[in-house]
Design a protein around this motif. Structure first.
Motif, PDB file in Angstrom:
ATOM      1  N   ARG A  54       0.870  -1.179   0.000  1.00 54.85           N
ATOM      2  CA  ARG A  54       0.000   0.000   0.000  1.00 54.85           C
ATOM      3  C   ARG A  54       0.904   1.227   0.000  1.00 54.85           C
ATOM      4  O   ARG A  54       1.506   1.570   1.008  1.00 54.85           O
ATOM      5  CB  ARG A  54      -0.888  -0.004   1.240  1.00 54.85           C
ATOM      6  N   GLN A  55       1.021   1.827  -1.144  1.00 52.53           N
ATOM      7  CA  GLN A  55       1.874   3.000  -1.272  1.00 52.53           C
ATOM      8  C   GLN A  55       1.330   3.875  -2.394  1.00 52.53           C
ATOM      9  O   GLN A  55       0.511   3.424  -3.189  1.00 52.53           O
ATOM     10  CB  GLN A  55       3.311   2.581  -1.599  1.00 52.53           C
ATOM     11  N   PRO A  56       1.743   5.129  -2.473  1.00 53.36           N
ATOM     12  CA  PRO A  56       1.336   5.951  -3.618  1.00 53.36           C
ATOM     13  C   PRO A  56       1.820   5.331  -4.926  1.00 53.36           C
ATOM     14  O   PRO A  56       2.792   4.569  -4.948  1.00 53.36           O
ATOM     15  CB  PRO A  56       2.028   7.289  -3.344  1.00 53.36           C
ATOM     16  N   TYR A  57       1.137   5.656  -6.002  1.00 55.54           N
ATOM     17  CA  TYR A  57       1.506   5.144  -7.322  1.00 55.54           C
ATOM     18  C   TYR A  57       2.928   5.603  -7.656  1.00 55.54           C
ATOM     19  O   TYR A  57       3.215   6.797  -7.672  1.00 55.54           O
ATOM     20  CB  TYR A  57       0.517   5.689  -8.347  1.00 55.54           C
ATOM     21  N   PRO A  58       3.850   4.672  -7.931  1.00 54.34           N
ATOM     22  CA  PRO A  58       5.253   5.037  -8.147  1.00 54.34           C
ATOM     23  C   PRO A  58       5.453   5.890  -9.405  1.00 54.34           C
ATOM     24  O   PRO A  58       4.823   5.664 -10.433  1.00 54.34           O
ATOM     25  CB  PRO A  58       5.952   3.676  -8.291  1.00 54.34           C
ATOM     26  N   ASP A  59       6.348   6.854  -9.321  1.00 54.68           N
ATOM     27  CA  ASP A  59       6.656   7.699 -10.477  1.00 54.68           C
ATOM     28  C   ASP A  59       7.200   6.876 -11.645  1.00 54.68           C
ATOM     29  O   ASP A  59       6.984   7.219 -12.813  1.00 54.68           O
ATOM     30  CB  ASP A  59       7.679   8.764 -10.078  1.00 54.68           C
ATOM     31  N   SER A  60       7.919   5.787 -11.329  1.00 55.63           N
ATOM     32  CA  SER A  60       8.490   4.953 -12.392  1.00 55.63           C
ATOM     33  C   SER A  60       7.399   4.311 -13.247  1.00 55.63           C
ATOM     34  O   SER A  60       7.563   4.134 -14.466  1.00 55.63           O
ATOM     35  CB  SER A  60       9.383   3.866 -11.784  1.00 55.63           C
ATOM     36  N   LEU A  61       6.264   3.966 -12.619  1.00 55.48           N
ATOM     37  CA  LEU A  61       5.145   3.416 -13.368  1.00 55.48           C
ATOM     38  C   LEU A  61       4.336   4.512 -14.038  1.00 55.48           C
ATOM     39  O   LEU A  61       3.840   4.332 -15.159  1.00 55.48           O
ATOM     40  CB  LEU A  61       4.256   2.582 -12.440  1.00 55.48           C
ATOM     41  N   LYS A  62       4.205   5.635 -13.367  1.00 54.93           N
ATOM     42  CA  LYS A  62       3.464   6.756 -13.938  1.00 54.93           C
ATOM     43  C   LYS A  62       4.096   7.245 -15.236  1.00 54.93           C
ATOM     44  O   LYS A  62       3.411   7.751 -16.132  1.00 54.93           O
ATOM     45  CB  LYS A  62       3.381   7.898 -12.923  1.00 54.93           C
ATOM     46  N   ALA A  63       5.408   7.090 -15.348  1.00 51.72           N
ATOM     47  CA  ALA A  63       6.096   7.482 -16.583  1.00 51.72           C
ATOM     48  C   ALA A  63       5.719   6.576 -17.747  1.00 51.72           C
ATOM     49  O   ALA A  63       5.884   6.953 -18.915  1.00 51.72           O
ATOM     50  CB  ALA A  63       7.614   7.443 -16.358  1.00 51.72           C
ATOM     51  N   VAL A  64       5.199   5.385 -17.436  1.00 55.58           N
ATOM     52  CA  VAL A  64       4.793   4.437 -18.480  1.00 55.58           C
ATOM     53  C   VAL A  64       3.309   4.564 -18.779  1.00 55.58           C
ATOM     54  O   VAL A  64       2.902   4.687 -19.939  1.00 55.58           O
ATOM     55  CB  VAL A  64       5.133   2.991 -18.057  1.00 55.58           C
TER      56      VAL A  64
END
Length: 407
Positions: free
Chosen positions: A10-20
Protein backbone atom coordinates in the motif's frame (compact mmCIF):
# COMPACT_ATOMS: atom_id res chain seq x y z
CA UNK A 1 -6.03 -22.42 -6.18
CA UNK A 2 -5.66 -19.28 -4.12
CA UNK A 3 -2.70 -17.33 -2.76
CA UNK A 4 -2.05 -14.00 -1.06
CA UNK A 5 0.59 -11.96 -2.84
CA UNK A 6 3.51 -11.46 -0.42
CA UNK A 7 4.77 -8.51 -2.48
CA UNK A 8 1.51 -6.54 -2.46
CA UNK A 9 1.95 -3.14 -0.87
CA UNK A 10 0.00 0.00 0.00
CA UNK A 11 1.87 3.00 -1.27
CA UNK A 12 1.34 5.95 -3.62
CA UNK A 13 1.51 5.14 -7.32
CA UNK A 14 5.25 5.04 -8.15
CA UNK A 15 6.66 7.70 -10.48
CA UNK A 16 8.49 4.95 -12.39
CA UNK A 17 5.15 3.42 -13.37
CA UNK A 18 3.46 6.76 -13.94
CA UNK A 19 6.10 7.48 -16.58
CA UNK A 20 4.79 4.44 -18.48
CA UNK A 21 1.03 4.65 -17.91
CA UNK A 22 -0.87 7.54 -16.38
CA UNK A 23 -4.33 9.00 -15.93
CA UNK A 24 -3.32 11.87 -18.19
CA UNK A 25 -2.43 9.51 -21.07
CA UNK A 26 -5.58 7.49 -20.46
CA UNK A 27 -7.66 10.65 -20.83
CA UNK A 28 -5.86 11.56 -24.04
CA UNK A 29 -6.57 8.11 -25.46
CA UNK A 30 -10.20 8.38 -24.41
CA UNK A 31 -10.56 11.71 -26.17
CA UNK A 32 -9.02 10.39 -29.37
CA UNK A 33 -11.42 7.45 -29.46
CA UNK A 34 -14.48 9.49 -28.50
CA UNK A 35 -15.60 10.06 -32.10
CA UNK A 36 -14.68 6.68 -33.60
CA UNK A 37 -17.69 5.30 -35.45
CA UNK A 38 -17.21 1.80 -34.05
CA UNK A 39 -17.73 2.93 -30.44
CA UNK A 40 -21.10 3.76 -28.95
CA UNK A 41 -21.45 7.23 -27.51
CA UNK A 42 -21.13 7.74 -23.77
CA UNK A 43 -19.98 5.53 -20.93
CA UNK A 44 -20.97 1.89 -20.62
CA UNK A 45 -23.47 1.07 -17.83
CA UNK A 46 -22.41 0.38 -14.26
CA UNK A 47 -25.18 -1.76 -12.80
CA UNK A 48 -25.88 -2.48 -9.15
CA UNK A 49 -27.13 -6.02 -8.49
CA UNK A 50 -28.70 -5.91 -5.01
CA UNK A 51 -30.27 -9.37 -5.08
CA UNK A 52 -26.97 -11.00 -6.05
CA UNK A 53 -25.20 -8.98 -3.36
CA UNK A 54 -27.71 -10.15 -0.77
CA UNK A 55 -27.35 -13.77 -1.84
CA UNK A 56 -23.56 -13.56 -1.53
CA UNK A 57 -23.60 -11.67 1.75
CA UNK A 58 -21.97 -8.42 0.65
CA UNK A 59 -23.21 -4.84 0.78
CA UNK A 60 -23.07 -4.14 -2.94
CA UNK A 61 -22.08 -5.70 -6.25
CA UNK A 62 -21.45 -3.36 -9.19
CA UNK A 63 -20.97 -4.69 -12.72
CA UNK A 64 -19.41 -2.58 -15.48
CA UNK A 65 -21.01 -3.87 -18.68
CA UNK A 66 -18.50 -3.67 -21.55
CA UNK A 67 -20.69 -5.75 -23.88
CA UNK A 68 -22.31 -2.53 -25.11
CA UNK A 69 -19.09 -0.57 -25.58
CA UNK A 70 -19.14 -1.19 -29.29
CA UNK A 71 -20.55 -3.29 -32.09
CA UNK A 72 -17.33 -5.28 -31.56
CA UNK A 73 -18.85 -6.60 -28.34
CA UNK A 74 -15.97 -6.26 -25.88
CA UNK A 75 -13.53 -3.99 -24.07
CA UNK A 76 -10.88 -4.77 -26.69
CA UNK A 77 -12.45 -2.02 -28.80
CA UNK A 78 -10.48 0.38 -26.58
CA UNK A 79 -7.03 -1.20 -26.75
CA UNK A 80 -6.04 -2.15 -30.28
CA UNK A 81 -7.45 0.99 -31.95
CA UNK A 82 -5.57 3.42 -29.72
CA UNK A 83 -2.38 1.37 -30.14
CA UNK A 84 -2.78 1.56 -33.92
CA UNK A 85 -3.38 5.31 -33.81
CA UNK A 86 -0.25 5.88 -31.71
CA UNK A 87 1.77 3.53 -33.94
CA UNK A 88 0.83 5.43 -37.09
CA UNK A 89 1.57 8.79 -35.46
CA UNK A 90 5.06 7.52 -34.52
CA UNK A 91 5.70 5.90 -37.91
CA UNK A 92 4.71 8.91 -40.02
CA UNK A 93 5.63 11.97 -37.91
CA UNK A 94 6.20 14.08 -40.99
CA UNK A 95 2.55 13.67 -42.00
CA UNK A 96 1.25 15.37 -38.84
CA UNK A 97 -1.87 13.21 -38.87
CA UNK A 98 -4.84 14.25 -36.77
CA UNK A 99 -5.86 11.31 -34.52
CA UNK A 100 -9.58 11.85 -35.19
CA UNK A 101 -8.88 12.07 -38.91
CA UNK A 102 -6.98 8.78 -38.81
CA UNK A 103 -9.98 6.91 -37.40
CA UNK A 104 -12.25 8.68 -39.89
CA UNK A 105 -10.18 7.26 -42.78
CA UNK A 106 -8.98 10.70 -43.88
CA UNK A 107 -5.48 9.39 -44.66
CA UNK A 108 -6.38 6.02 -46.17
CA UNK A 109 -4.48 6.75 -49.37
CA UNK A 110 -1.23 7.31 -47.50
CA UNK A 111 -1.69 4.18 -45.37
CA UNK A 112 -2.81 1.74 -48.08
CA UNK A 113 0.51 -0.17 -48.04
CA UNK A 114 1.01 -0.08 -44.29
CA UNK A 115 0.39 -3.55 -42.79
CA UNK A 116 -0.09 -4.64 -39.19
CA UNK A 117 -0.26 -8.21 -37.89
CA UNK A 118 -1.33 -9.78 -34.61
CA UNK A 119 -2.16 -13.06 -32.93
CA UNK A 120 -5.45 -13.21 -31.07
CA UNK A 121 -8.00 -15.35 -29.27
CA UNK A 122 -10.69 -13.26 -30.98
CA UNK A 123 -11.52 -9.89 -29.45
CA UNK A 124 -8.15 -8.14 -29.81
CA UNK A 125 -7.95 -9.22 -33.44
CA UNK A 126 -11.44 -7.95 -34.16
CA UNK A 127 -10.62 -4.59 -32.56
CA UNK A 128 -7.41 -4.28 -34.59
CA UNK A 129 -9.12 -5.33 -37.83
CA UNK A 130 -11.91 -2.80 -37.32
CA UNK A 131 -9.43 0.00 -36.59
CA UNK A 132 -7.30 -0.90 -39.61
CA UNK A 133 -10.38 -0.91 -41.82
CA UNK A 134 -11.41 2.52 -40.52
CA UNK A 135 -7.92 3.93 -41.08
CA UNK A 136 -7.34 2.30 -44.45
CA UNK A 137 -4.31 0.12 -43.71
CA UNK A 138 -3.91 -3.65 -44.12
CA UNK A 139 -4.38 -6.12 -41.26
CA UNK A 140 -3.28 -9.76 -40.96
CA UNK A 141 -4.58 -11.84 -38.04
CA UNK A 142 -3.05 -15.13 -36.88
CA UNK A 143 -5.46 -17.55 -35.21
CA UNK A 144 -4.60 -20.70 -33.28
CA UNK A 145 -6.44 -24.01 -33.36
CA UNK A 146 -8.85 -23.29 -30.48
CA UNK A 147 -10.29 -20.09 -31.97
CA UNK A 148 -13.77 -20.88 -33.25
CA UNK A 149 -14.82 -20.46 -36.88
CA UNK A 150 -17.47 -18.09 -35.59
CA UNK A 151 -14.81 -15.78 -34.14
CA UNK A 152 -12.71 -16.10 -37.31
CA UNK A 153 -15.63 -14.98 -39.44
CA UNK A 154 -16.29 -12.01 -37.15
CA UNK A 155 -12.70 -10.82 -37.64
CA UNK A 156 -12.68 -11.44 -41.39
CA UNK A 157 -15.83 -9.34 -41.70
CA UNK A 158 -13.64 -6.30 -40.98
CA UNK A 159 -11.40 -7.01 -43.95
CA UNK A 160 -8.53 -8.76 -42.16
CA UNK A 161 -6.50 -11.49 -43.85
CA UNK A 162 -6.70 -14.63 -41.69
CA UNK A 163 -3.76 -16.99 -41.15
CA UNK A 164 -4.50 -20.25 -39.30
CA UNK A 165 -1.96 -22.31 -37.37
CA UNK A 166 -2.35 -25.68 -35.62
CA UNK A 167 -0.74 -24.67 -32.32
CA UNK A 168 -1.91 -22.71 -29.27
CA UNK A 169 -2.05 -18.97 -28.51
CA UNK A 170 1.63 -18.62 -27.63
CA UNK A 171 2.61 -20.32 -30.89
CA UNK A 172 0.34 -17.95 -32.79
CA UNK A 173 2.20 -15.03 -31.19
CA UNK A 174 5.49 -16.49 -32.42
CA UNK A 175 4.06 -17.01 -35.90
CA UNK A 176 2.82 -13.42 -36.09
CA UNK A 177 6.29 -12.17 -35.13
CA UNK A 178 7.88 -14.33 -37.84
CA UNK A 179 5.45 -13.02 -40.47
CA UNK A 180 6.20 -9.46 -39.44
CA UNK A 181 9.96 -9.99 -39.69
CA UNK A 182 9.82 -11.60 -43.12
CA UNK A 183 7.32 -9.16 -44.65
CA UNK A 184 8.34 -5.91 -42.93
CA UNK A 185 4.98 -5.66 -41.19
CA UNK A 186 4.41 -4.32 -37.68
CA UNK A 187 3.14 -6.49 -34.84
CA UNK A 188 0.32 -4.90 -32.82
CA UNK A 189 0.08 -7.23 -29.83
CA UNK A 190 -1.48 -6.86 -26.41
CA UNK A 191 1.32 -8.86 -24.79
CA UNK A 192 4.90 -7.67 -24.35
CA UNK A 193 8.17 -9.55 -24.71
CA UNK A 194 11.85 -8.69 -24.68
CA UNK A 195 12.36 -5.52 -26.71
CA UNK A 196 8.64 -5.09 -27.39
CA UNK A 197 6.81 -2.91 -24.88
CA UNK A 198 5.67 0.33 -26.54
CA UNK A 199 2.66 -1.06 -28.40
CA UNK A 200 1.43 -3.28 -25.51
CA UNK A 201 1.72 -0.18 -23.30
CA UNK A 202 -0.54 1.72 -25.69
CA UNK A 203 -3.05 -1.15 -25.72
CA UNK A 204 -3.16 -1.19 -21.92
CA UNK A 205 -3.44 2.59 -21.78
CA UNK A 206 -6.59 2.41 -23.87
CA UNK A 207 -8.25 0.32 -21.18
CA UNK A 208 -7.93 3.24 -18.78
CA UNK A 209 -11.19 4.54 -20.25
CA UNK A 210 -13.04 1.83 -18.32
CA UNK A 211 -11.49 2.90 -15.02
CA UNK A 212 -12.11 6.57 -15.77
CA UNK A 213 -15.81 5.92 -16.31
CA UNK A 214 -16.04 3.88 -13.12
CA UNK A 215 -14.44 6.67 -11.10
CA UNK A 216 -16.78 9.25 -12.65
CA UNK A 217 -19.86 7.12 -12.01
CA UNK A 218 -18.99 6.43 -8.37
CA UNK A 219 -17.36 9.71 -7.35
CA UNK A 220 -18.46 10.68 -3.87
CA UNK A 221 -16.07 13.52 -3.22
CA UNK A 222 -14.14 11.30 -0.84
CA UNK A 223 -10.53 10.27 -1.31
CA UNK A 224 -11.46 6.60 -0.97
CA UNK A 225 -13.09 4.55 -3.75
CA UNK A 226 -16.77 3.63 -3.61
CA UNK A 227 -15.76 -0.06 -3.79
CA UNK A 228 -13.62 -2.15 -1.46
CA UNK A 229 -12.76 -5.07 -3.75
CA UNK A 230 -12.10 -5.28 -7.50
CA UNK A 231 -12.04 -8.64 -9.29
CA UNK A 232 -9.93 -8.66 -12.47
CA UNK A 233 -9.71 -11.16 -15.33
CA UNK A 234 -6.29 -12.59 -16.10
CA UNK A 235 -5.14 -13.38 -19.64
CA UNK A 236 -1.65 -11.95 -20.18
CA UNK A 237 -2.43 -9.18 -17.66
CA UNK A 238 -3.04 -6.23 -19.99
CA UNK A 239 -6.60 -5.35 -18.98
CA UNK A 240 -5.77 -5.74 -15.30
CA UNK A 241 -2.72 -3.49 -15.64
CA UNK A 242 -4.77 -0.83 -17.42
CA UNK A 243 -7.40 -0.83 -14.67
CA UNK A 244 -5.01 -1.21 -11.72
CA UNK A 245 -2.68 1.57 -12.87
CA UNK A 246 -5.52 4.07 -13.15
CA UNK A 247 -7.18 3.21 -9.84
CA UNK A 248 -3.81 3.04 -8.07
CA UNK A 249 -2.86 6.51 -9.30
CA UNK A 250 -6.35 7.81 -8.47
CA UNK A 251 -6.55 6.46 -4.92
CA UNK A 252 -2.91 5.90 -3.96
CA UNK A 253 -2.43 3.97 -0.74
CA UNK A 254 -6.21 3.99 -0.28
CA UNK A 255 -6.71 1.85 -3.36
CA UNK A 256 -9.19 -1.06 -3.22
CA UNK A 257 -8.19 -4.69 -2.78
CA UNK A 258 -7.39 -6.27 -6.17
CA UNK A 259 -8.06 -9.97 -6.85
CA UNK A 260 -6.74 -11.58 -10.04
CA UNK A 261 -8.73 -14.48 -11.53
CA UNK A 262 -7.69 -16.99 -14.22
CA UNK A 263 -8.75 -20.38 -15.59
CA UNK A 264 -6.99 -23.14 -13.67
CA UNK A 265 -5.46 -24.43 -16.91
CA UNK A 266 -4.19 -20.96 -17.92
CA UNK A 267 -2.61 -19.81 -14.66
CA UNK A 268 0.36 -17.76 -15.88
CA UNK A 269 -0.31 -14.83 -13.52
CA UNK A 270 -0.85 -17.14 -10.55
CA UNK A 271 2.46 -18.82 -11.37
CA UNK A 272 4.10 -15.39 -11.72
CA UNK A 273 2.96 -14.53 -8.19
CA UNK A 274 4.50 -17.77 -6.92
CA UNK A 275 7.76 -17.18 -8.76
CA UNK A 276 7.97 -13.44 -8.16
CA UNK A 277 8.55 -12.83 -11.89
CA UNK A 278 6.69 -13.28 -15.20
CA UNK A 279 6.03 -16.99 -15.66
CA UNK A 280 4.25 -19.49 -17.86
CA UNK A 281 1.05 -21.38 -17.19
CA UNK A 282 1.29 -24.96 -15.97
CA UNK A 283 -1.87 -26.27 -17.64
CA UNK A 284 -3.13 -27.00 -21.14
CA UNK A 285 -4.21 -23.35 -21.73
CA UNK A 286 -7.38 -24.76 -23.31
CA UNK A 287 -10.32 -23.13 -21.57
CA UNK A 288 -13.89 -22.25 -22.41
CA UNK A 289 -12.80 -18.76 -21.24
CA UNK A 290 -11.09 -18.22 -24.60
CA UNK A 291 -10.03 -14.64 -23.92
CA UNK A 292 -8.17 -15.76 -20.79
CA UNK A 293 -6.56 -18.84 -22.35
CA UNK A 294 -3.04 -17.39 -22.35
CA UNK A 295 0.09 -19.27 -21.41
CA UNK A 296 2.62 -16.55 -20.67
CA UNK A 297 2.45 -13.37 -18.61
CA UNK A 298 3.18 -10.05 -20.31
CA UNK A 299 6.35 -8.76 -18.59
CA UNK A 300 5.19 -5.16 -19.01
CA UNK A 301 1.81 -5.86 -17.41
CA UNK A 302 3.54 -7.69 -14.58
CA UNK A 303 5.44 -4.53 -13.63
CA UNK A 304 2.08 -2.99 -12.66
CA UNK A 305 0.57 -6.11 -11.11
CA UNK A 306 3.49 -7.43 -9.06
CA UNK A 307 2.97 -5.15 -6.07
CA UNK A 308 -0.65 -4.05 -6.54
CA UNK A 309 -2.65 -7.28 -6.86
CA UNK A 310 -3.37 -8.56 -3.37
CA UNK A 311 -4.61 -12.07 -4.22
CA UNK A 312 -4.36 -14.47 -7.15
CA UNK A 313 -6.77 -17.33 -7.75
CA UNK A 314 -7.96 -19.75 -10.40
CA UNK A 315 -11.40 -21.07 -11.33
CA UNK A 316 -12.81 -23.99 -13.31
CA UNK A 317 -14.68 -23.69 -16.59
CA UNK A 318 -17.93 -24.98 -15.11
CA UNK A 319 -17.82 -22.24 -12.47
CA UNK A 320 -17.58 -19.62 -15.22
CA UNK A 321 -20.54 -21.12 -17.06
CA UNK A 322 -22.61 -21.07 -13.86
CA UNK A 323 -21.76 -17.38 -13.42
CA UNK A 324 -22.84 -16.65 -17.01
CA UNK A 325 -26.19 -18.24 -16.27
CA UNK A 326 -26.59 -16.33 -13.03
CA UNK A 327 -26.08 -12.96 -14.72
CA UNK A 328 -28.32 -13.92 -17.65
CA UNK A 329 -31.15 -14.95 -15.33
CA UNK A 330 -31.40 -11.65 -13.49
CA UNK A 331 -33.99 -11.26 -10.73
CA UNK A 332 -36.62 -8.92 -9.42
CA UNK A 333 -34.03 -6.23 -8.68
CA UNK A 334 -31.09 -7.36 -10.86
CA UNK A 335 -31.15 -6.58 -14.57
CA UNK A 336 -30.41 -9.64 -16.78
CA UNK A 337 -27.00 -9.32 -18.46
CA UNK A 338 -25.37 -10.95 -21.47
CA UNK A 339 -21.88 -11.78 -20.21
CA UNK A 340 -19.50 -13.90 -22.27
CA UNK A 341 -17.31 -16.75 -21.11
CA UNK A 342 -14.28 -14.65 -20.17
CA UNK A 343 -16.22 -11.78 -18.66
CA UNK A 344 -17.61 -13.67 -15.67
CA UNK A 345 -14.36 -14.80 -14.07
CA UNK A 346 -14.73 -12.22 -11.30
CA UNK A 347 -18.22 -13.29 -10.31
CA UNK A 348 -17.26 -16.96 -10.42
CA UNK A 349 -14.33 -16.21 -8.12
CA UNK A 350 -16.48 -14.22 -5.69
CA UNK A 351 -18.94 -17.09 -5.47
CA UNK A 352 -16.09 -19.53 -4.78
CA UNK A 353 -14.72 -17.33 -2.02
CA UNK A 354 -18.10 -16.91 -0.35
CA UNK A 355 -18.56 -20.69 -0.34
CA UNK A 356 -15.20 -20.99 1.47
CA UNK A 357 -15.92 -18.67 4.39
CA UNK A 358 -12.34 -18.70 5.68
CA UNK A 359 -11.05 -17.46 2.33
CA UNK A 360 -13.63 -14.67 2.24
CA UNK A 361 -12.53 -13.66 5.72
CA UNK A 362 -8.89 -13.56 4.59
CA UNK A 363 -9.87 -11.09 1.86
CA UNK A 364 -12.04 -8.99 4.15
CA UNK A 365 -15.16 -9.90 2.16
CA UNK A 366 -18.12 -9.45 4.47
CA UNK A 367 -21.45 -7.70 4.86
CA UNK A 368 -19.78 -4.32 4.46
CA UNK A 369 -17.93 -5.13 1.22
CA UNK A 370 -18.67 -3.25 -1.99
CA UNK A 371 -17.50 -5.35 -4.92
CA UNK A 372 -16.67 -4.18 -8.44
CA UNK A 373 -16.82 -6.64 -11.35
CA UNK A 374 -16.00 -5.86 -14.98
CA UNK A 375 -18.01 -7.81 -17.54
CA UNK A 376 -15.55 -7.53 -20.39
CA UNK A 377 -17.55 -9.00 -23.27
CA UNK A 378 -20.98 -9.99 -24.44
CA UNK A 379 -21.80 -12.93 -26.69
CA UNK A 380 -18.84 -12.38 -29.01
CA UNK A 381 -19.36 -15.96 -30.22
CA UNK A 382 -23.18 -16.20 -30.19
CA UNK A 383 -23.23 -19.89 -31.04
CA UNK A 384 -20.86 -20.76 -28.20
CA UNK A 385 -22.87 -18.59 -25.82
CA UNK A 386 -26.14 -20.30 -26.71
CA UNK A 387 -24.57 -23.75 -26.44
CA UNK A 388 -23.19 -23.04 -22.96
CA UNK A 389 -26.35 -21.45 -21.59
CA UNK A 390 -29.06 -23.30 -23.47
CA UNK A 391 -30.42 -19.85 -24.33
CA UNK A 392 -29.49 -17.33 -27.00
CA UNK A 393 -28.12 -13.89 -26.30
CA UNK A 394 -31.14 -12.46 -28.11
CA UNK A 395 -33.42 -14.17 -25.61
CA UNK A 396 -31.50 -12.68 -22.68
CA UNK A 397 -31.55 -9.24 -24.28
CA UNK A 398 -35.30 -9.48 -24.79
CA UNK A 399 -35.69 -10.27 -21.12
CA UNK A 400 -33.39 -7.35 -20.30
CA UNK A 401 -35.50 -4.97 -22.40
CA UNK A 402 -38.67 -6.11 -20.63
CA UNK A 403 -37.12 -5.96 -17.17
CA UNK A 404 -38.18 -3.31 -14.70
CA UNK A 405 -36.77 -3.16 -11.16
CA UNK A 406 -39.09 -4.24 -8.40
CA UNK A 407 -40.38 -1.39 -6.29
Amino acid sequence: MFIANPKASRQPYPDSLKAVMSIAKAHESRQWLSRWSQLNAGATPLYSLPDLAGALGVAQIMVKDESVRSVLGSFKALGAPIALVRLVLRTFPEQQFDPHGLLDGKYAGVLADFTVVSATDGNHGKGLAAAAQSMGCRCVIVLHAQVSIEREQAIAAYGAQIVRITGNYDQSVEHAAALAASNHWVVVSDTSYDGYEVIPRDVMQGYGTIAAEIVEATATGAAKPAFTHVFLQGGVGGLAAGIVSYLWEQYGAGRPTFIMVEPVQADCLYQSALAGRPARATGSVDSVMAGLACGETSPLAWRFLASSVDYFMTIEDDQAIAAMRRLAAGSARDIPLVAGESSVAGLAALECLVEAADRATDLGINANSRVLLISTEGATAPGVYAELLGESAESVLARQSAWAPAA
